[in-house]
Design an enzyme around this catalytic site. Sequence first.
Site, PDB file in Angstrom:
ATOM      1  N   GLY A   1      77.270 -25.991  78.736  1.00 54.46           N
ATOM      2  CA  GLY A   1      77.221 -24.378  79.514  1.00 54.46           C
ATOM      3  C   GLY A   1      76.606 -24.234  80.804  1.00 54.46           C
TER       4      GLY A   1
ATOM      5  N   ASP B   1      75.156 -26.612  66.482  1.00 57.86           N
ATOM      6  CA  ASP B   1      74.817 -28.187  66.452  1.00 57.86           C
ATOM      7  C   ASP B   1      73.996 -28.577  66.759  1.00 57.86           C
ATOM      8  OD1 ASP B   1      77.598 -26.922  65.715  1.00 57.86           O
ATOM      9  OD2 ASP B   1      78.521 -28.580  67.387  1.00 57.86           O
TER      10      ASP B   1
ATOM     11  N   ARG C   1      70.676  -2.635  73.277  1.00 54.31           N
ATOM     12  CA  ARG C   1      71.764  -3.274  72.949  1.00 54.31           C
ATOM     13  C   ARG C   1      71.773  -2.284  70.704  1.00 54.31           C
ATOM     14  NH1 ARG C   1      73.857  -8.224  75.248  1.00 54.31           N
ATOM     15  NH2 ARG C   1      74.390  -7.204  77.105  1.00 54.31           N
TER      16      ARG C   1
ATOM     17  N   LEU D   1      72.288 -15.599  81.226  1.00 54.35           N
ATOM     18  CA  LEU D   1      72.359 -16.062  82.396  1.00 54.35           C
ATOM     19  C   LEU D   1      71.180 -16.852  82.993  1.00 54.35           C
ATOM     20  CD1 LEU D   1      75.840 -14.267  83.394  1.00 54.35           C
ATOM     21  CD2 LEU D   1      75.167 -16.681  81.521  1.00 54.35           C
TER      22      LEU D   1
HETATM   23  C1  LIG Z   1      81.847 -12.559  75.261  1.00 55.31           C
HETATM   24  C2  LIG Z   1      80.258 -12.923  75.799  1.00 55.31           C
HETATM   25  C3  LIG Z   1      79.912 -12.227  77.115  1.00 55.31           C
HETATM   26  C4  LIG Z   1      78.723 -12.857  77.806  1.00 55.31           C
HETATM   27  N1  LIG Z   1      77.958 -11.587  78.788  1.00 55.31           N
HETATM   28  C5  LIG Z   1      76.609 -12.329  79.467  1.00 55.31           C
HETATM   29  C6  LIG Z   1      76.156 -11.412  79.946  1.00 55.31           C
HETATM   30  O1  LIG Z   1      77.351 -11.192  81.384  1.00 55.31           O
HETATM   31  N2  LIG Z   1      74.722 -11.893  81.086  1.00 55.31           N
HETATM   32  C7  LIG Z   1      74.672 -13.045  80.106  1.00 55.31           C
HETATM   33  O2  LIG Z   1      73.234 -12.345  80.633  1.00 55.31           O
HETATM   34  N3  LIG Z   1      74.919 -13.462  79.478  1.00 55.31           N
HETATM   35  C8  LIG Z   1      76.235 -12.808  78.476  1.00 55.31           C
HETATM   36  N4  LIG Z   1      76.090 -13.641  76.935  1.00 55.31           N
HETATM   37  C9  LIG Z   1      75.705 -14.839  76.844  1.00 55.31           C
HETATM   38  C10 LIG Z   1      75.629 -15.434  77.562  1.00 55.31           C
HETATM   39  O3  LIG Z   1      76.633 -15.861  78.316  1.00 55.31           O
HETATM   40  C11 LIG Z   1      75.329 -17.282  76.768  1.00 55.31           C
HETATM   41  O4  LIG Z   1      73.731 -16.600  75.892  1.00 55.31           O
HETATM   42  C12 LIG Z   1      75.350 -18.274  77.267  1.00 55.31           C
HETATM   43  O5  LIG Z   1      75.816 -17.974  78.651  1.00 55.31           O
HETATM   44  C13 LIG Z   1      75.060 -19.315  76.523  1.00 55.31           C
HETATM   45  O6  LIG Z   1      75.400 -20.606  77.695  1.00 55.31           O
HETATM   46  P1  LIG Z   1      74.648 -22.403  77.142  1.00 55.31           P
HETATM   47  O7  LIG Z   1      74.962 -23.144  78.006  1.00 55.31           O
HETATM   48  O8  LIG Z   1      73.354 -22.098  76.827  1.00 55.31           O
HETATM   49  O9  LIG Z   1      75.791 -22.444  75.748  1.00 55.31           O
HETATM   50  P2  LIG Z   1      77.124 -22.052  75.597  1.00 55.31           P
HETATM   51  O10 LIG Z   1      77.849 -22.078  77.085  1.00 55.31           O
HETATM   52  O11 LIG Z   1      77.473 -21.754  74.681  1.00 55.31           O
HETATM   53  O12 LIG Z   1      77.297 -23.846  75.918  1.00 55.31           O
HETATM   54  C14 LIG Z   1      77.109 -24.854  74.412  1.00 55.31           C
HETATM   55  C15 LIG Z   1      77.638 -26.365  75.501  1.00 55.31           C
HETATM   56  O13 LIG Z   1      77.366 -26.923  73.805  1.00 55.31           O
HETATM   57  C16 LIG Z   1      78.355 -28.334  73.676  1.00 55.31           C
HETATM   58  N5  LIG Z   1      77.983 -28.177  72.421  1.00 55.31           N
HETATM   59  C17 LIG Z   1      78.021 -27.600  71.040  1.00 55.31           C
HETATM   60  N6  LIG Z   1      77.820 -28.784  70.609  1.00 55.31           N
HETATM   61  C18 LIG Z   1      78.123 -29.338  70.751  1.00 55.31           C
HETATM   62  C19 LIG Z   1      77.588 -31.171  69.908  1.00 55.31           C
HETATM   63  N7  LIG Z   1      78.400 -31.343  68.919  1.00 55.31           N
HETATM   64  N8  LIG Z   1      78.466 -32.374  70.673  1.00 55.31           N
HETATM   65  C20 LIG Z   1      78.391 -31.851  72.104  1.00 55.31           C
HETATM   66  N9  LIG Z   1      78.252 -30.681  72.818  1.00 55.31           N
HETATM   67  C21 LIG Z   1      78.537 -29.535  72.068  1.00 55.31           C
HETATM   68  C22 LIG Z   1      79.783 -27.465  73.534  1.00 55.31           C
HETATM   69  O14 LIG Z   1      80.753 -27.620  74.008  1.00 55.31           O
HETATM   70  C23 LIG Z   1      79.131 -26.128  75.648  1.00 55.31           C
HETATM   71  O15 LIG Z   1      79.750 -27.111  76.269  1.00 55.31           O
HETATM   72  C24 LIG Z   1      77.373 -13.211  76.623  1.00 55.31           C
HETATM   73  C25 LIG Z   1      78.259 -13.841  76.268  1.00 55.31           C
HETATM   74  C26 LIG Z   1      78.991 -13.171  75.233  1.00 55.31           C
HETATM   75  C27 LIG Z   1      79.210 -14.139  74.145  1.00 55.31           C
END
Ligand SMILES: Cc1cc2nc3c(=O)[nH]c(=O)nc-3n(C[C@H](O)[C@H](O)[C@H](O)COP(=O)(O)OP(=O)(O)OC[C@H]3O[C@@H](n4cnc5c(N)ncnc54)[C@H](O)[C@@H]3O)c2cc1C
Length: 600
Positions: free
Chosen positions: A19, A225, A290, A408
């Site tokens: 992500g 996870d 919120r 983000l």
């Molecule tokens: C609908 C929605 C809208 C949002 N809008 C905003 C916004 O406008 N502004 C803002 O600041 N925040 C927003 N958020 C919050 C923000 O988007 C998230 O907190 C953030 O994108 C999470 O990013 P991340 O990289 O931590 O995880 P994620 O993007 O969730 O990525 C997790 C990664 O881990 C991998 N993964 C997970 N488990 C395993 C495993 N066991 N083995 C291998 N890979 C694994 C997945 O495949 C994925 O690639 C929003 C959230 C949602 C749900």
Amino acid sequence: MSAYSFIHHYHDVLVIGAGGAGLRASVAASELNHSVACLSKVPSTRSHTVAAQGGINAALGNRGHDDWHWHMYDTIKGSDWLGDQDAIALMCERAPEAVIELEKMGMPFTRDENGRIYQRAYGGQKTEYGKGDTAYRACAVADRTGHSLLHTLYAQALRQKVEFYIEYTALDLLMDEHNICRGVAAWCMETGELHIFHAHTTILATGGFGQVYASTTASTICTGDGNAMCLRAGLPLQDMEFIQFHPTGLYGSGVLITEGARGEGAILKNAKGERFMERYSPASKELASRDIIARAMMQEIMEGRGCGPKADYLHLCMEHLSPDIIKYKLPAISSIARTFTGLDITKDPIPVLPAVHYTMGGIPCNRNSQVVTLDSKQQEKLVCGLMAIGEASCTSVHGANRLGCNALLELVVFGKMAGETAARAVAPDATHPKISDMTLEPVITRFDSLRNRQGTTRPNQIRKALQQAMLENANIFRSGDILAVGQRKLRSLWDAMQQDLHVSDHSMIWNNDLLDALETDNLLRQATVMAASALERRESRGAHWRNDYPMRNDEEWLKHSVGFVDDLGNVRMQYRPVRLSGQETETLAPISFPPEVRAT
Ligand SMILES: Cc1cc2nc3c(=O)[nH]c(=O)nc-3n(C[C@H](O)[C@H](O)[C@H](O)COP(=O)(O)OP(=O)(O)OC[C@H]3O[C@@H](n4cnc5c(N)ncnc54)[C@H](O)[C@@H]3O)c2cc1C
């Protein structure tokens, strides 16, 4: 274990998750010429980050004067003073630079009339330390900001030659006898093979665990996870009781309608056509935090002023906005509303209800993203070789309640720093110590045991019951009694998981039943820590509201909850202090915002 063979990989830095956080860290580590592997259970651009709509905060001041210190104050106030101020200072100070970096990488930000990055208003953000006017701080790509961010970072990762392992599910951390993380074991869904990834530093970027609830804006892959891997390794999770309910989930499906809509002027109304937020938060109205709006909405419904035949939702109204705003600034939600409800937002109000959106808790780490645990004397200890970033981590920049558009930001600021820190900790291509059978055996035994369970309850039945239990017993309004009932439900789900699980498919290739069992086990462990943390915290703070303890109590509870769970579902709670000051990077001048009453 002998029934399995393993394919070995050796990398300097291993990132679990592709992500926004995982990609930012991968790019940063590769730029320093280290070999980087990035694992993901789905193709990178399907990670939940792609769904982020509204924006990313930075005090650029493109639309009226702004200052990162004001951003810091708003973030701390939004966190209800539970956020660690050293990490918050760092995030807010570096925000402008992080956004400009994204712009230079090619992220196609929406522009204002002068060609600068467009910035919109978001909840809980003002100028002049909360005393001034609305701050316009959220930098946006229409209402598809996450989509653009993820694709931009993915392109950079390909350019930097990050090695991707796509549709690989990480199973568990490989911790050696000194409790140093040496990598992970993973399962390749496509070939069915098991892989051992050896790494000097493993960075967990596995996202949040919104799937612990039945109604959530989070994707089905958001099962936390990485958090559960930490729990199984004997490490704790922090502040798990703080779950953010987003005020405007689409009624029925829970699909998100961005807060950016309210930032552009959308308003909330009840069945009587009243703009009820004027009563709950006269100054900020629909741009209050919120947690405050979500509670106000539930209050309206409980007091019989909900809309529709069952009086169980509220209206988000945008009919008064100019068609240009909807066309250029909110195209995605206009299409979401049409697809899911058949409504035209230029003419009809949308039915909305709060839905679980963000998990403030996660893997405790310091502001350098290094994972920490607590020893028996409640002293903080670094876990060598392990870092955590993004929604999986609890750094803690969001404390008890996250401000919109700070997630983000957290991904890119801490993602970059973590990638650099991990790379700098080791010379490129340094040799890897051997991973012993003692380390590997318990990991593979658990995998094999889940694969061969012959009971009568399918993983999905347990997952659904768990999601329903959390919705009923750990919702927006909580109390000791209701949470205790929830704990009893969780106990019976542990029994079902251990004694009666049935995994019907025993193959190794694309075994979705087994994947479901693994994820359900992960969710159950996190829900257990969550429920215990919520029951213990006898106060109301941020997103955690207790009907039986409706006041914030700094004397006893200005501290982080730190929860461990063993393989039988027994929880042990400890606590660590909140860091109440930070510093400016250049001058090292201290900067601190002591707790205040959080008026709306
Ligand atoms: C609908 C929605 C809208 C949002 N809008 C905003 C916004 O406008 N502004 C803002 O600041 N925040 C927003 N958020 C919050 C923000 O988007 C998230 O907190 C953030 O994108 C999470 O990013 P991340 O990289 O931590 O995880 P994620 O993007 O969730 O990525 C997790 C990664 O881990 C991998 N993964 C997970 N488990 C395993 C495993 N066991 N083995 C291998 N890979 C694994 C997945 O495949 C994925 O690639 C929003 C959230 C949602 C749900």
